[in-house]
Design a protein around this motif. Sequence first.
Motif, PDB file in Angstrom:
ATOM      1  N   PRO A   1     -45.200 -25.617 111.645  1.00 21.56           N
ATOM      2  CA  PRO A   1     -44.362 -25.515 110.445  1.00 21.56           C
ATOM      3  C   PRO A   1     -45.084 -26.130 109.254  1.00 21.56           C
ATOM      4  N   SER A   2     -44.567 -25.882 108.080  1.00 22.35           N
ATOM      5  CA  SER A   2     -45.167 -26.452 106.884  1.00 22.35           C
ATOM      6  C   SER A   2     -44.828 -27.930 106.769  1.00 22.35           C
ATOM      7  N   VAL A   3     -45.624 -28.633 105.965  1.00 21.80           N
ATOM      8  CA  VAL A   3     -45.337 -30.036 105.684  1.00 21.80           C
ATOM      9  C   VAL A   3     -43.953 -30.181 105.068  1.00 21.80           C
ATOM     10  N   GLU A   4     -43.606 -29.263 104.172  1.00 22.04           N
ATOM     11  CA  GLU A   4     -42.304 -29.331 103.512  1.00 22.04           C
ATOM     12  C   GLU A   4     -41.167 -29.211 104.526  1.00 22.04           C
ATOM     13  N   ALA A   5     -41.327 -28.319 105.515  1.00 28.78           N
ATOM     14  CA  ALA A   5     -40.287 -28.147 106.525  1.00 28.78           C
ATOM     15  C   ALA A   5     -40.153 -29.381 107.410  1.00 28.78           C
ATOM     16  N   PHE A   6     -41.295 -29.960 107.823  1.00 28.67           N
ATOM     17  CA  PHE A   6     -41.264 -31.191 108.603  1.00 28.67           C
ATOM     18  C   PHE A   6     -40.522 -32.288 107.854  1.00 28.67           C
ATOM     19  N   SER A   7     -40.917 -32.495 106.611  1.00 30.30           N
ATOM     20  CA  SER A   7     -40.347 -33.585 105.828  1.00 30.30           C
ATOM     21  C   SER A   7     -38.854 -33.385 105.610  1.00 30.30           C
ATOM     22  N   ALA A   8     -38.466 -32.161 105.277  1.00 28.55           N
ATOM     23  CA  ALA A   8     -37.058 -31.895 105.018  1.00 28.55           C
ATOM     24  C   ALA A   8     -36.209 -32.105 106.265  1.00 28.55           C
ATOM     25  N   THR A   9     -36.707 -31.670 107.423  1.00 31.94           N
ATOM     26  CA  THR A   9     -35.965 -31.817 108.665  1.00 31.94           C
ATOM     27  C   THR A   9     -35.771 -33.280 109.035  1.00 31.94           C
TER      28      THR A   9
ATOM     29  N   PRO B   1     -38.238 -36.549 101.434  1.00 32.41           N
ATOM     30  CA  PRO B   1     -38.724 -35.587 100.438  1.00 32.41           C
ATOM     31  C   PRO B   1     -40.233 -35.467 100.509  1.00 32.41           C
ATOM     32  N   THR B   2     -40.736 -34.262 100.323  1.00 33.22           N
ATOM     33  CA  THR B   2     -42.178 -34.078 100.260  1.00 33.22           C
ATOM     34  C   THR B   2     -42.703 -34.633  98.951  1.00 33.22           C
ATOM     35  N   GLU B   3     -43.782 -35.388  99.040  1.00 29.83           N
ATOM     36  CA  GLU B   3     -44.346 -35.998  97.838  1.00 29.83           C
ATOM     37  C   GLU B   3     -45.034 -34.938  96.986  1.00 29.83           C
ATOM     38  N   ALA B   4     -44.551 -34.778  95.766  1.00 28.74           N
ATOM     39  CA  ALA B   4     -45.188 -33.857  94.835  1.00 28.74           C
ATOM     40  C   ALA B   4     -46.027 -34.684  93.864  1.00 28.74           C
ATOM     41  N   SER B   5     -47.343 -34.609  94.000  1.00 30.69           N
ATOM     42  CA  SER B   5     -48.210 -35.441  93.176  1.00 30.69           C
ATOM     43  C   SER B   5     -49.479 -34.678  92.845  1.00 30.69           C
TER      44      SER B   5
ATOM     45  N   ALA C   1     -52.932 -31.450 106.911  1.00 26.68           N
ATOM     46  CA  ALA C   1     -51.900 -31.661 105.900  1.00 26.68           C
ATOM     47  C   ALA C   1     -50.704 -32.414 106.479  1.00 26.68           C
ATOM     48  N   ILE C   2     -50.315 -32.053 107.703  1.00 27.66           N
ATOM     49  CA  ILE C   2     -49.209 -32.759 108.357  1.00 27.66           C
ATOM     50  C   ILE C   2     -49.602 -34.199 108.641  1.00 27.66           C
ATOM     51  N   ASN C   3     -50.860 -34.401 109.058  1.00 28.05           N
ATOM     52  CA  ASN C   3     -51.335 -35.766 109.300  1.00 28.05           C
ATOM     53  C   ASN C   3     -51.275 -36.597 108.021  1.00 28.05           C
ATOM     54  N   GLU C   4     -51.650 -36.000 106.885  1.00 26.26           N
ATOM     55  CA  GLU C   4     -51.560 -36.704 105.608  1.00 26.26           C
ATOM     56  C   GLU C   4     -50.113 -37.101 105.316  1.00 26.26           C
ATOM     57  N   GLU C   5     -49.178 -36.208 105.591  1.00 25.83           N
ATOM     58  CA  GLU C   5     -47.773 -36.496 105.327  1.00 25.83           C
ATOM     59  C   GLU C   5     -47.267 -37.613 106.232  1.00 25.83           C
ATOM     60  N   MET C   6     -47.685 -37.614 107.515  1.00 25.42           N
ATOM     61  CA  MET C   6     -47.274 -38.683 108.421  1.00 25.42           C
ATOM     62  C   MET C   6     -47.846 -40.021 107.970  1.00 25.42           C
ATOM     63  N   THR C   7     -49.108 -40.013 107.515  1.00 27.07           N
ATOM     64  CA  THR C   7     -49.716 -41.236 107.004  1.00 27.07           C
ATOM     65  C   THR C   7     -48.957 -41.752 105.789  1.00 27.07           C
ATOM     66  N   ARG C   8     -48.525 -40.846 104.918  1.00 25.61           N
ATOM     67  CA  ARG C   8     -47.766 -41.244 103.739  1.00 25.61           C
ATOM     68  C   ARG C   8     -46.462 -41.929 104.126  1.00 25.61           C
ATOM     69  N   ILE C   9     -45.769 -41.364 105.111  1.00 20.69           N
ATOM     70  CA  ILE C   9     -44.496 -41.944 105.529  1.00 20.69           C
ATOM     71  C   ILE C   9     -44.711 -43.321 106.140  1.00 20.69           C
ATOM     72  N   VAL C  10     -45.769 -43.482 106.953  1.00 22.77           N
ATOM     73  CA  VAL C  10     -46.081 -44.790 107.530  1.00 22.77           C
ATOM     74  C   VAL C  10     -46.323 -45.806 106.429  1.00 22.77           C
ATOM     75  N   ASN C  11     -47.170 -45.455 105.455  1.00 22.53           N
ATOM     76  CA  ASN C  11     -47.471 -46.384 104.367  1.00 22.53           C
ATOM     77  C   ASN C  11     -46.227 -46.731 103.563  1.00 22.53           C
ATOM     78  N   GLN C  12     -45.363 -45.738 103.365  1.00 19.09           N
ATOM     79  CA  GLN C  12     -44.171 -45.931 102.543  1.00 19.09           C
ATOM     80  C   GLN C  12     -43.123 -46.782 103.240  1.00 19.09           C
ATOM     81  N   GLU C  13     -42.905 -46.550 104.519  1.00 19.32           N
ATOM     82  CA  GLU C  13     -41.763 -47.154 105.188  1.00 19.32           C
ATOM     83  C   GLU C  13     -42.108 -48.269 106.161  1.00 19.32           C
TER      84      GLU C  13
END
Length: 371
Positions: free
Chosen positions: A88-96, A100-104, A35-47
């Motif tokens: 930690p949770s994906v939400e905690a990583f993203s917030a720190t 924002p955590t992607e809600a989709s 799940a954290i890997n998915e969030e990191m991939t999202r940030i890479v694609n986004q930014e």
Amino acid sequence: MRKQFAVAAIITMFAMLVMLVVSGTGGTSDTQMKAINEEMTRIVNQEFSGSMIEGKLSSVEALSASLREMARIVNQEFSGSMMKGELPSVEAFSATLGYPTEASPDKSIKKCIYGDITGDSFDDVLVHVVTKDPTTNTSSTAIIAVDGSDGTKLWSKNFEYCVLLARPISDFDGDKKTDAIISGIYSPEFPEEEIGKIIAVNGLNGTELWSKEVEAEFLDLFLEMGAIPANLTSASNTDVIINSIRLNLLLEAITSEITALNGANGEELWAKPFTGSLAFGSPVDLTNDGQDEVVISSIELLSTKKRSDVIAVQGDDGTEVWSKQYSDIAIAVPVADITGDGAKDLTVEIGCCELEALKGDDGEKLWRIEV
């Protein structure tokens, strides 16, 4: 500010995960890691991915300067729990990290990219639909080509274990119509396996023309796998420059590689690896002959010392034409003809406050100013 921190945030999170991967402390959730890997991939694609695919390096100085600060912030928040083997949770990583955590929903349209792939002078649409498996926390991507004039579905392709990006790019197969490049990173067995892939397809019917695959070493993770069109072999042929960047979790080391491919068949023309540096190649015609050279900016991003190289190489075989060294972060930007000889020249952005102009064909310094 968040955009400037994107790559530093990714590197920081990857570096922290190595402690859990190699320490054998136990107590971690494989599903949570995915799940954290998915969030990191999202940030890479986004930014990050968009600017790289478009042939740009943005905010490298800010990224390098902020790396230690980002590490300090994340370490301050999570070091205690991570030492105990708790993620930690994906939400905690993203917030720190300030994202924002992607809600989709599990299935959603992530992006639409436009370009004329039918040759009728109307822009068509490449629709990106991403589906997430809540059980495995893996993603699959569907690329759907739609005729922009009437909404007719032209073709579709489905890819598992990845989030991909498809872009209209140029004519590879000589049918006088725009084809497409699909680029992405596959993670079927995170974190043991990551594969970067570039696929050229006929824009009108989606038929695969050729593909290039790069398999990462153990615990290597891709930060980038992007393609840029270029006229490397001749003025009339469209070829491809691939910029790939990998981070090794075990060594906490960055490796970049710039690869040139023949656009007609996908065969490799040349490849240049850069160990310990963030390197990026941009095509530019420095000699006004209709054939592109490649200008490479190589920055030692994770080093305490500041050093960069700007290198111009022949587009068809990678032979070095000239190079310049800088004791700071330096990014070469191809510009218009500022010498009046018909060929393009370069400016180099140095650190925060200096700009140097270089003659494109031989790298001669034309002027340097401080702003």
